[in-house]
Design a protein around this motif. Sequence first.
Motif, PDB file in Angstrom:
ATOM      1  N   LEU A 135       0.830  -1.205   0.000  1.00 28.83           N
ATOM      2  CA  LEU A 135       0.000   0.000   0.000  1.00 28.83           C
ATOM      3  C   LEU A 135       0.863   1.254   0.000  1.00 28.83           C
ATOM      4  O   LEU A 135       0.510   2.271  -0.617  1.00 28.83           O
ATOM      5  CB  LEU A 135      -0.924  -0.002   1.217  1.00 28.83           C
ATOM      6  N   THR A 136       1.999   1.184   0.680  1.00 26.99           N
ATOM      7  CA  THR A 136       2.912   2.333   0.692  1.00 26.99           C
ATOM      8  C   THR A 136       3.421   2.636  -0.715  1.00 26.99           C
ATOM      9  O   THR A 136       3.531   3.793  -1.125  1.00 26.99           O
ATOM     10  CB  THR A 136       4.101   2.052   1.622  1.00 26.99           C
ATOM     11  N   ALA A 137       3.707   1.593  -1.466  1.00 25.66           N
ATOM     12  CA  ALA A 137       4.276   1.768  -2.803  1.00 25.66           C
ATOM     13  C   ALA A 137       3.234   2.181  -3.826  1.00 25.66           C
ATOM     14  O   ALA A 137       3.539   2.932  -4.757  1.00 25.66           O
ATOM     15  CB  ALA A 137       4.962   0.478  -3.245  1.00 25.66           C
ATOM     16  N   TYR A 138       1.965   1.725  -3.657  1.00 26.25           N
ATOM     17  CA  TYR A 138       1.009   1.890  -4.748  1.00 26.25           C
ATOM     18  C   TYR A 138      -0.309   2.576  -4.397  1.00 26.25           C
ATOM     19  O   TYR A 138      -1.180   2.655  -5.233  1.00 26.25           O
ATOM     20  CB  TYR A 138       0.668   0.515  -5.345  1.00 26.25           C
ATOM     21  N   GLY A 139      -0.469   3.070  -3.150  1.00 25.08           N
ATOM     22  CA  GLY A 139      -1.785   3.652  -2.920  1.00 25.08           C
ATOM     23  C   GLY A 139      -1.968   4.543  -1.730  1.00 25.08           C
ATOM     24  O   GLY A 139      -3.085   4.987  -1.455  1.00 25.08           O
ATOM     25  N   ASN A 140      -0.911   4.868  -0.983  1.00 25.91           N
ATOM     26  CA  ASN A 140      -1.127   5.571   0.285  1.00 25.91           C
ATOM     27  C   ASN A 140      -1.506   7.033   0.109  1.00 25.91           C
ATOM     28  O   ASN A 140      -1.876   7.695   1.070  1.00 25.91           O
ATOM     29  CB  ASN A 140       0.120   5.473   1.167  1.00 25.91           C
ATOM     30  N   ASN A 141      -1.450   7.562  -1.098  1.00 30.84           N
ATOM     31  CA  ASN A 141      -1.826   8.965  -1.311  1.00 30.84           C
ATOM     32  C   ASN A 141      -3.310   9.156  -1.574  1.00 30.84           C
ATOM     33  O   ASN A 141      -3.789  10.286  -1.633  1.00 30.84           O
ATOM     34  CB  ASN A 141      -1.031   9.552  -2.496  1.00 30.84           C
ATOM     35  N   ASN A 142      -4.036   8.070  -1.762  1.00 28.46           N
ATOM     36  CA  ASN A 142      -5.450   8.172  -2.107  1.00 28.46           C
ATOM     37  C   ASN A 142      -6.213   7.067  -1.386  1.00 28.46           C
ATOM     38  O   ASN A 142      -6.020   5.886  -1.657  1.00 28.46           O
ATOM     39  CB  ASN A 142      -5.614   8.038  -3.628  1.00 28.46           C
ATOM     40  N   LEU A 143      -7.100   7.457  -0.465  1.00 28.15           N
ATOM     41  CA  LEU A 143      -7.820   6.467   0.334  1.00 28.15           C
ATOM     42  C   LEU A 143      -8.744   5.598  -0.515  1.00 28.15           C
ATOM     43  O   LEU A 143      -8.841   4.385  -0.308  1.00 28.15           O
ATOM     44  CB  LEU A 143      -8.637   7.165   1.428  1.00 28.15           C
ATOM     45  N   SER A 144      -9.444   6.197  -1.480  1.00 30.73           N
ATOM     46  CA  SER A 144     -10.363   5.409  -2.303  1.00 30.73           C
ATOM     47  C   SER A 144      -9.602   4.371  -3.124  1.00 30.73           C
ATOM     48  O   SER A 144     -10.057   3.235  -3.291  1.00 30.73           O
ATOM     49  CB  SER A 144     -11.178   6.327  -3.226  1.00 30.73           C
ATOM     50  N   VAL A 145      -8.417   4.763  -3.641  1.00 27.55           N
ATOM     51  CA  VAL A 145      -7.589   3.818  -4.372  1.00 27.55           C
ATOM     52  C   VAL A 145      -7.109   2.705  -3.442  1.00 27.55           C
ATOM     53  O   VAL A 145      -7.112   1.513  -3.800  1.00 27.55           O
ATOM     54  CB  VAL A 145      -6.389   4.528  -5.023  1.00 27.55           C
ATOM     55  N   MET A 146      -6.725   3.082  -2.245  1.00 23.74           N
ATOM     56  CA  MET A 146      -6.241   2.112  -1.269  1.00 23.74           C
ATOM     57  C   MET A 146      -7.333   1.107  -0.896  1.00 23.74           C
ATOM     58  O   MET A 146      -7.098  -0.096  -0.821  1.00 23.74           O
ATOM     59  CB  MET A 146      -5.763   2.858  -0.026  1.00 23.74           C
ATOM     60  N   TYR A 147      -8.544   1.596  -0.671  1.00 27.47           N
ATOM     61  CA  TYR A 147      -9.652   0.690  -0.351  1.00 27.47           C
ATOM     62  C   TYR A 147      -9.919  -0.266  -1.519  1.00 27.47           C
ATOM     63  O   TYR A 147     -10.182  -1.456  -1.317  1.00 27.47           O
ATOM     64  CB  TYR A 147     -10.916   1.485  -0.033  1.00 27.47           C
ATOM     65  N   SER A 148      -9.873   0.257  -2.743  1.00 30.51           N
ATOM     66  CA  SER A 148     -10.104  -0.584  -3.916  1.00 30.51           C
ATOM     67  C   SER A 148      -9.028  -1.658  -4.039  1.00 30.51           C
ATOM     68  O   SER A 148      -9.324  -2.816  -4.376  1.00 30.51           O
ATOM     69  CB  SER A 148     -10.119   0.282  -5.183  1.00 30.51           C
ATOM     70  N   GLU A 149      -7.772  -1.289  -3.760  1.00 31.59           N
ATOM     71  CA  GLU A 149      -6.689  -2.263  -3.824  1.00 31.59           C
ATOM     72  C   GLU A 149      -6.837  -3.342  -2.765  1.00 31.59           C
ATOM     73  O   GLU A 149      -6.580  -4.530  -3.029  1.00 31.59           O
ATOM     74  CB  GLU A 149      -5.347  -1.550  -3.678  1.00 31.59           C
ATOM     75  N   LEU A 150      -7.261  -2.951  -1.571  1.00 30.17           N
ATOM     76  CA  LEU A 150      -7.494  -3.945  -0.517  1.00 30.17           C
ATOM     77  C   LEU A 150      -8.631  -4.896  -0.893  1.00 30.17           C
ATOM     78  O   LEU A 150      -8.567  -6.097  -0.608  1.00 30.17           O
ATOM     79  CB  LEU A 150      -7.819  -3.246   0.802  1.00 30.17           C
ATOM     80  N   GLU A 151      -9.670  -4.375  -1.516  1.00 28.66           N
ATOM     81  CA  GLU A 151     -10.783  -5.228  -1.948  1.00 28.66           C
ATOM     82  C   GLU A 151     -10.308  -6.256  -2.965  1.00 28.66           C
ATOM     83  O   GLU A 151     -10.653  -7.449  -2.879  1.00 28.66           O
ATOM     84  CB  GLU A 151     -11.896  -4.353  -2.531  1.00 28.66           C
ATOM     85  N   ASP A 152      -9.512  -5.806  -3.943  1.00 22.22           N
ATOM     86  CA  ASP A 152      -8.977  -6.744  -4.937  1.00 22.22           C
ATOM     87  C   ASP A 152      -8.033  -7.749  -4.289  1.00 22.22           C
ATOM     88  O   ASP A 152      -8.023  -8.937  -4.643  1.00 22.22           O
ATOM     89  CB  ASP A 152      -8.233  -5.987  -6.043  1.00 22.22           C
ATOM     90  N   TYR A 153      -7.245  -7.269  -3.315  1.00 24.53           N
ATOM     91  CA  TYR A 153      -6.254  -8.125  -2.661  1.00 24.53           C
ATOM     92  C   TYR A 153      -6.929  -9.285  -1.927  1.00 24.53           C
ATOM     93  O   TYR A 153      -6.566 -10.459  -2.121  1.00 24.53           O
ATOM     94  CB  TYR A 153      -5.436  -7.274  -1.691  1.00 24.53           C
TER      95      TYR A 153
END
Length: 609
Positions: A452-470
Amino acid sequence: MPFANFVKICSSRTSLLLLMVLGQTVVMGFAWGFTGEILLIDVVALPDHIVSLINKYPTELTLIVTLISTILSTIASMSLSRAIKGALWHHLSGPITLFELRTAIALSKLTWVTLQRRYLKLSVFALAVYAAVTLLNSSWTTLLLPTPVLWPVEMYGTELDLGSVAFANQLSTDLNNMQANSAQEPGFETINTLIHLSGVAAVDIPGVPTDSLSMFSFNGVSYNHSTGGILPAVEDYAGSSNPPGPAVGLAFSGGKVPVNTSFKWGHFGSDEGLLREYGAVQQGVTANVTCQPIDHGQNSFTVVPSAVTQGPNITFLTWDAVANCSGNLNAELYFTAGNTSGQMDNVTQGFLPIVVCPDPTSTTFNPNKFDIFMSGWYKYSFLSTVVCEVIPYLTTVNVTYVGDVVSVDPYGTSPAFTSSPNLPLSQYIATVIAYQAGINQGMASNAIGDFLTAYGNNNLSVMYSELEDYWRGITEFASTQLRSGYTASGVPSNMTRSTNGTMYVITYGWQSRAYTYSFLLVAFTLIWGTTVFAAGYTLVQEKKYPSDPSFDFSDPIDLIIATSGGRLEPDLCEGDKNKVDDITVRFEDVPDKVGSVISKRLVTLPKST
């Protein structure tokens, strides 16, 4: 002598005409039969040994087909020309116009005449015959030349049904066995790193090319993005060929998994072709995952250090992470290392505790859904407490097998997954996620947190979407790993479901193209029909009025001699040039002194005739 008689019969004009018509009919029958077979079965595929030669010698193939096409078209043209010439010779014995004579000469030589409005039907017929003959060679080449085709072959078979009552009972028994944990240990050790990779591969990362992270391999099989909870239904994509040994079921850690798929080859047999692609409808497992900030009105997540071990330059901390999901509790222990005061570096070190709730082994576990609690500390503090709701379910998927890669596309769900027999499957998935949550955390970092630090920590909505896919990717991989283990030892009939699909063999042959082949048949039939009609007319007239073999009206020399002996000059000199085609003429016999016909002459007739 018999042979001499045979030569005499074959050399006669009537016999030769009959022989040519017979040959033309045989060729026409082949054209209709071959085209009919293509249109009926859609694809005619060549055997592999011929395909190999075609692929190796493409220029030679074109040469051979062109030669065959030239021979067939020459036979057809010669038959048509001779039949037309014979029919027109008898027709020319009566009065005709010069345009009709011109057309007769053109037809006998298979050329064309200028369209005349006064003789439109005759002009169009001559043009149609000329066009058909002109296209004859290319038409045969089009029909005979094999081209790359996509040959669909039906697939059918069976696979393990994760939604069946028999499988649910077997899995429940295995999970509740006293040795369940020790039985799962080899499998979990093998998939230790694969679990995290399965989650990462399923994530769509904005701005990052999908090829860089989207491929995931398990047991020798490459999946695009995620496994989709399926097991390959094609032997070529089955993966490892090593025997799994006793490590099957929950203990599966890799090895050959049998495939129960067959093909309906039809009457062409099983050919490899140049390339194969597959598409199948199978049963998959996936999950709807929704991640959002914690609702403190219904849930709580507390993380506190429960023990401290002091070293000379380092401090080890034991953490209690406790999740409360609507009154259901579950806790996990975590271990981290910090400085002498127990603190971790906010820039280089991080702690991301994760707890699955309810406890997958508790009686309060809900097979329909469970929650994943997460909270970032130190360098992962950008992630406040998050709850990911996971709703696993069976799904029907379209699976494509192309270029050694398996791609899964879900298109339907099965309501049966929400029923009680599927409780063990949900428990197993939740157990795998809980196991992954624990091994992701090291003493000073966390694999998910670093991602998440490398690919999404600047945007919460992106981070949530990545966690859902993960978490969805891990759910699907856990199902594939489970399906592999229980398929490796053979699947009882009461645990199977049917599968179906299509194998597409790229090979050489002929594929149905209705409009093209219909056009070709029209051209072939026009030539054959004209030949047969003209030959029949010739044969009937020959019996009544035998023709003179010494005169050929299409021969320029014979025609010049006949014209010079006639009386055309006054009409040609005095008549209207625009009406020359309307002059009526007739061929007359020119006898010698004893009354024998020695030649023909072309004479004009009065207009009233």
